[in-house]
Design a protein around this motif. Sequence first.
Motif, PDB file in Angstrom:
ATOM      1  N   CYS A   2       0.844  -1.195   0.000  1.00 40.27           N
ATOM      2  CA  CYS A   2       0.000   0.000   0.000  1.00 40.27           C
ATOM      3  C   CYS A   2       0.875   1.240   0.000  1.00 40.27           C
ATOM      4  CB  CYS A   2      -0.890   0.025   1.226  1.00 40.27           C
ATOM      5  SG  CYS A   2      -2.043  -1.349   1.279  1.00 40.27           S
ATOM      6  N   LEU A   3       0.354   2.298  -0.563  1.00 38.01           N
ATOM      7  CA  LEU A   3       1.067   3.560  -0.589  1.00 38.01           C
ATOM      8  C   LEU A   3       0.207   4.629   0.069  1.00 38.01           C
ATOM      9  CD1 LEU A   3       3.449   5.267  -1.597  1.00 38.01           C
ATOM     10  CD2 LEU A   3       2.147   5.636  -3.691  1.00 38.01           C
ATOM     11  N   ALA A   4       0.760   5.320   1.039  1.00 33.71           N
ATOM     12  CA  ALA A   4       0.077   6.434   1.694  1.00 33.71           C
ATOM     13  C   ALA A   4       1.036   7.606   1.712  1.00 33.71           C
ATOM     14  CB  ALA A   4      -0.327   6.047   3.102  1.00 33.71           C
ATOM     15  N   HIS A  23     -17.315  15.748   7.335  1.00 35.51           N
ATOM     16  CA  HIS A  23     -15.963  15.286   7.646  1.00 35.51           C
ATOM     17  C   HIS A  23     -15.082  15.158   6.404  1.00 35.51           C
ATOM     18  CE1 HIS A  23     -17.630  14.586  11.556  1.00 35.51           C
ATOM     19  NE2 HIS A  23     -18.494  13.759  11.057  1.00 35.51           N
ATOM     20  N   VAL A  24     -15.049  16.216   5.626  1.00 35.73           N
ATOM     21  CA  VAL A  24     -14.225  16.257   4.423  1.00 35.73           C
ATOM     22  C   VAL A  24     -13.224  17.395   4.571  1.00 35.73           C
ATOM     23  CG1 VAL A  24     -14.227  16.694   1.935  1.00 35.73           C
ATOM     24  CG2 VAL A  24     -16.033  15.321   2.964  1.00 35.73           C
ATOM     25  N   ALA A  25     -11.997  17.162   4.148  1.00 36.19           N
ATOM     26  CA  ALA A  25     -10.977  18.209   4.192  1.00 36.19           C
ATOM     27  C   ALA A  25     -10.308  18.330   2.834  1.00 36.19           C
ATOM     28  CB  ALA A  25      -9.938  17.900   5.255  1.00 36.19           C
ATOM     29  N   ILE A  32      -1.022  19.758  -6.207  1.00 37.77           N
ATOM     30  CA  ILE A  32      -2.128  18.814  -6.414  1.00 37.77           C
ATOM     31  C   ILE A  32      -3.150  19.039  -5.308  1.00 37.77           C
ATOM     32  CG2 ILE A  32      -2.811  16.401  -6.488  1.00 37.77           C
ATOM     33  CD1 ILE A  32       0.078  15.822  -7.441  1.00 37.77           C
ATOM     34  N   ASP A  33      -4.386  19.369  -5.688  1.00 34.96           N
ATOM     35  CA  ASP A  33      -5.461  19.604  -4.736  1.00 34.96           C
ATOM     36  C   ASP A  33      -6.492  18.490  -4.854  1.00 34.96           C
ATOM     37  OD1 ASP A  33      -4.387  22.104  -3.981  1.00 34.96           O
ATOM     38  OD2 ASP A  33      -5.372  23.063  -5.683  1.00 34.96           O
ATOM     39  N   THR A  34      -6.976  18.011  -3.713  1.00 34.88           N
ATOM     40  CA  THR A  34      -8.035  17.009  -3.685  1.00 34.88           C
ATOM     41  C   THR A  34      -8.748  17.104  -2.346  1.00 34.88           C
ATOM     42  OG1 THR A  34      -8.559  14.694  -4.139  1.00 34.88           O
ATOM     43  CG2 THR A  34      -6.612  15.124  -2.777  1.00 34.88           C
ATOM     44  N   ALA A  35      -9.829  16.379  -2.197  1.00 35.89           N
ATOM     45  CA  ALA A  35     -10.561  16.339  -0.930  1.00 35.89           C
ATOM     46  C   ALA A  35     -10.486  14.911  -0.383  1.00 35.89           C
ATOM     47  CB  ALA A  35     -12.015  16.742  -1.136  1.00 35.89           C
ATOM     48  N   VAL A  36     -10.341  14.798   0.920  1.00 35.44           N
ATOM     49  CA  VAL A  36     -10.249  13.479   1.547  1.00 35.44           C
ATOM     50  C   VAL A  36     -11.268  13.358   2.668  1.00 35.44           C
ATOM     51  CG1 VAL A  36      -7.813  13.183   0.987  1.00 35.44           C
ATOM     52  CG2 VAL A  36      -8.439  14.186   3.165  1.00 35.44           C
ATOM     53  N   ARG A  37     -11.650  12.144   2.950  1.00 31.40           N
ATOM     54  CA  ARG A  37     -12.569  11.846   4.047  1.00 31.40           C
ATOM     55  C   ARG A  37     -11.770  11.707   5.337  1.00 31.40           C
ATOM     56  NH1 ARG A  37     -17.924  12.097   2.594  1.00 31.40           N
ATOM     57  NH2 ARG A  37     -18.278  10.767   4.355  1.00 31.40           N
ATOM     58  N   LEU A  38     -12.368  12.101   6.473  1.00 33.98           N
ATOM     59  CA  LEU A  38     -11.660  12.121   7.753  1.00 33.98           C
ATOM     60  C   LEU A  38     -12.152  11.087   8.758  1.00 33.98           C
ATOM     61  CD1 LEU A  38     -11.525  15.986   8.232  1.00 33.98           C
ATOM     62  CD2 LEU A  38      -9.744  14.493   7.301  1.00 33.98           C
ATOM     63  N   GLU A  39     -13.129  10.279   8.407  1.00 38.86           N
ATOM     64  CA  GLU A  39     -13.712   9.347   9.379  1.00 38.86           C
ATOM     65  C   GLU A  39     -12.712   8.339   9.938  1.00 38.86           C
ATOM     66  OE1 GLU A  39     -17.121  10.680   6.823  1.00 38.86           O
ATOM     67  OE2 GLU A  39     -15.123   9.962   6.411  1.00 38.86           O
ATOM     68  N   LEU A  40     -11.687   7.976   9.205  1.00 40.59           N
ATOM     69  CA  LEU A  40     -10.741   6.955   9.658  1.00 40.59           C
ATOM     70  C   LEU A  40      -9.538   7.510  10.405  1.00 40.59           C
ATOM     71  CD1 LEU A  40     -10.664   4.651   6.505  1.00 40.59           C
ATOM     72  CD2 LEU A  40     -12.066   4.436   8.564  1.00 40.59           C
ATOM     73  N   ASP A  41      -9.396   8.841  10.414  1.00 50.39           N
ATOM     74  CA  ASP A  41      -8.229   9.454  11.055  1.00 50.39           C
ATOM     75  C   ASP A  41      -8.293   9.258  12.566  1.00 50.39           C
ATOM     76  OD1 ASP A  41      -5.961  10.916  11.567  1.00 50.39           O
ATOM     77  OD2 ASP A  41      -6.584  12.643  10.391  1.00 50.39           O
ATOM     78  N   GLY A  56      -7.981   8.028  -0.672  1.00 44.72           N
ATOM     79  CA  GLY A  56      -8.977   9.064  -0.437  1.00 44.72           C
ATOM     80  C   GLY A  56      -9.384   9.269   1.003  1.00 44.72           C
ATOM     81  N   PHE A  57      -8.737   8.564   1.929  1.00 48.05           N
ATOM     82  CA  PHE A  57      -9.053   8.691   3.349  1.00 48.05           C
ATOM     83  C   PHE A  57      -7.801   9.096   4.128  1.00 48.05           C
ATOM     84  CE2 PHE A  57     -12.424   5.953   1.943  1.00 48.05           C
ATOM     85  CZ  PHE A  57     -13.505   6.342   2.698  1.00 48.05           C
ATOM     86  N   ALA A  58      -7.990  10.016   5.090  1.00 43.56           N
ATOM     87  CA  ALA A  58      -6.921  10.346   6.024  1.00 43.56           C
ATOM     88  C   ALA A  58      -6.896   9.235   7.075  1.00 43.56           C
ATOM     89  CB  ALA A  58      -7.183  11.689   6.684  1.00 43.56           C
TER      90      ALA A  58
END
Length: 64
Positions: A2-4, A23-25, A32-41, A56-58
């Motif tokens: 996996c790559l993070a 819960h999006v940041a 490079i701009d994108t939006a990620v989900r924060l539920e798993l952080d 796509g998840f922090a």
Amino acid sequence: MCLAIPMQVVEVRSTDASLSDAHVAPVEMDGIDTAVRLELDDRAPEPREYPIIHAGFAIRTLPA
């Protein structure tokens, strides 16, 4: 394997109005701009902090 990668949080959005926006940041790295989900952080990141992003998840915010 996996790559993070760490990306910098621009702002944190947390609204109850729509589940899709909750819960999006927006994050950025090297232009490079994108939006990620924060539920798993492990904790809610603050602007200018660096969460590690995978699929796509922090998944964890790096300590400052």
